[in-house]
Design an enzyme around this catalytic site. Structure first.
Site, short mmCIF file in Angstrom:
data_model
loop_
_atom_site.label_atom_id
_atom_site.label_comp_id
_atom_site.label_asym_id
_atom_site.label_seq_id
_atom_site.Cartn_x
_atom_site.Cartn_y
_atom_site.Cartn_z
N ASP A 1 4.67 -0.97 -6.62
CA ASP A 1 3.30 -1.32 -6.98
C ASP A 1 2.35 -0.52 -6.07
OD1 ASP A 1 1.05 -2.93 -7.91
OD2 ASP A 1 1.18 -3.88 -5.93
N ASP B 1 -1.64 -1.10 -5.49
CA ASP B 1 -2.69 -1.81 -4.75
C ASP B 1 -2.12 -3.07 -4.09
OD1 ASP B 1 -4.27 0.17 -5.83
OD2 ASP B 1 -5.12 -1.09 -7.40
MG MG Z 1 -0.57 -5.13 -6.29
#
Ligand code: MG
Ligand code: ZN
Length: 189
Positions: A8, A10
């Site tokens: 992932d 952010d």
């Molecule tokens: Mg995230």
């Protein structure tokens, strides 16, 4: 077929600042470069998988997302770390930009981005890992048959406190550095 680490973006690689509006707001966590370089050296394919519904919401463009990824890669390259590929979902069912307002197969926890990477790069999901700061990342891991590691950075600590019935992580660790160590201890490459 090669094993991969699906990361992932952010809250996992960089600070989660909501909808990243300016490139100068990219804040790479201090351990991110070392962690990715360690995964590179172990022979794992490193793939970023990120929902960017800000595109559908009209907050930024796909060109901005791509420029963000170029800048992130440049920062990593300075530390001899490499992301092999980026996949992002620009859609949202309630977006304000017509072209992106739709349900899709790529928005996490759906597996479209991982499926695409598996095809494009010849990956083996069963020997792969998903690292993220949300339960939806762990849900994605389950769907594709990979191991899921929840990090406490970003929204991870709050997610940890809010257990989801029927959803588990294979490990819950402080950050990407700890996730990389866990992966290197499990991985057979
Ligand atoms: Mg995230
Ligand atoms: Zn999508």
């Amino acid at each position: 077929m090669r094993p991969a680490v699906f990361l992932d973006r952010d809250g996992t690689l960089i600070e989660d600042v909501g909808y990243l509006p300016r490139l100068d707001q990219i804040a790479v966590f201090p351990w991110t470069i070392d962690a990715i370089r360690a995964l590179n050296r172990a022979g794992l394919v490193v793939v970023v998988i990120t929902n960017q519904s800000g595109v559908a919401r009209g907050l930024f463009t796909e060109a901005f997302v791509e420029e963000t990824h170029r800048q992130l890669s440049a920062r990593l390259a300075a530390g001899k770390a490499r992301i092999d590929a980026y996949y992002y979902c620009p859609h949202h069912p309630e977006g304000t930009v017509e072209a992106y307002r739709r349900p899709c197969e790529c928005r996490k926890p759906a597996s479209g981005m991982v499926d695409g990477a598996v095809r494009d790069l010849g990956l083996d999901p069963a020997r792969s890992f998903v690292v993220g700061d949300k339960w939806l990342d762990m849900s994605l891991a389950r769907t594709v048959g990979a191991r899921g590691i929840l990090v406490r950075t970003g929204t991870g600590a709050a997610e940890e406190a809010r257990l989801r019935p029927g959803l588990t992580a294979d490990a819950i660790v402080d950050n990407l550095a700890a996730a990389a160590s866990w992966i290197l201890g499990k991985s057979e490459v």
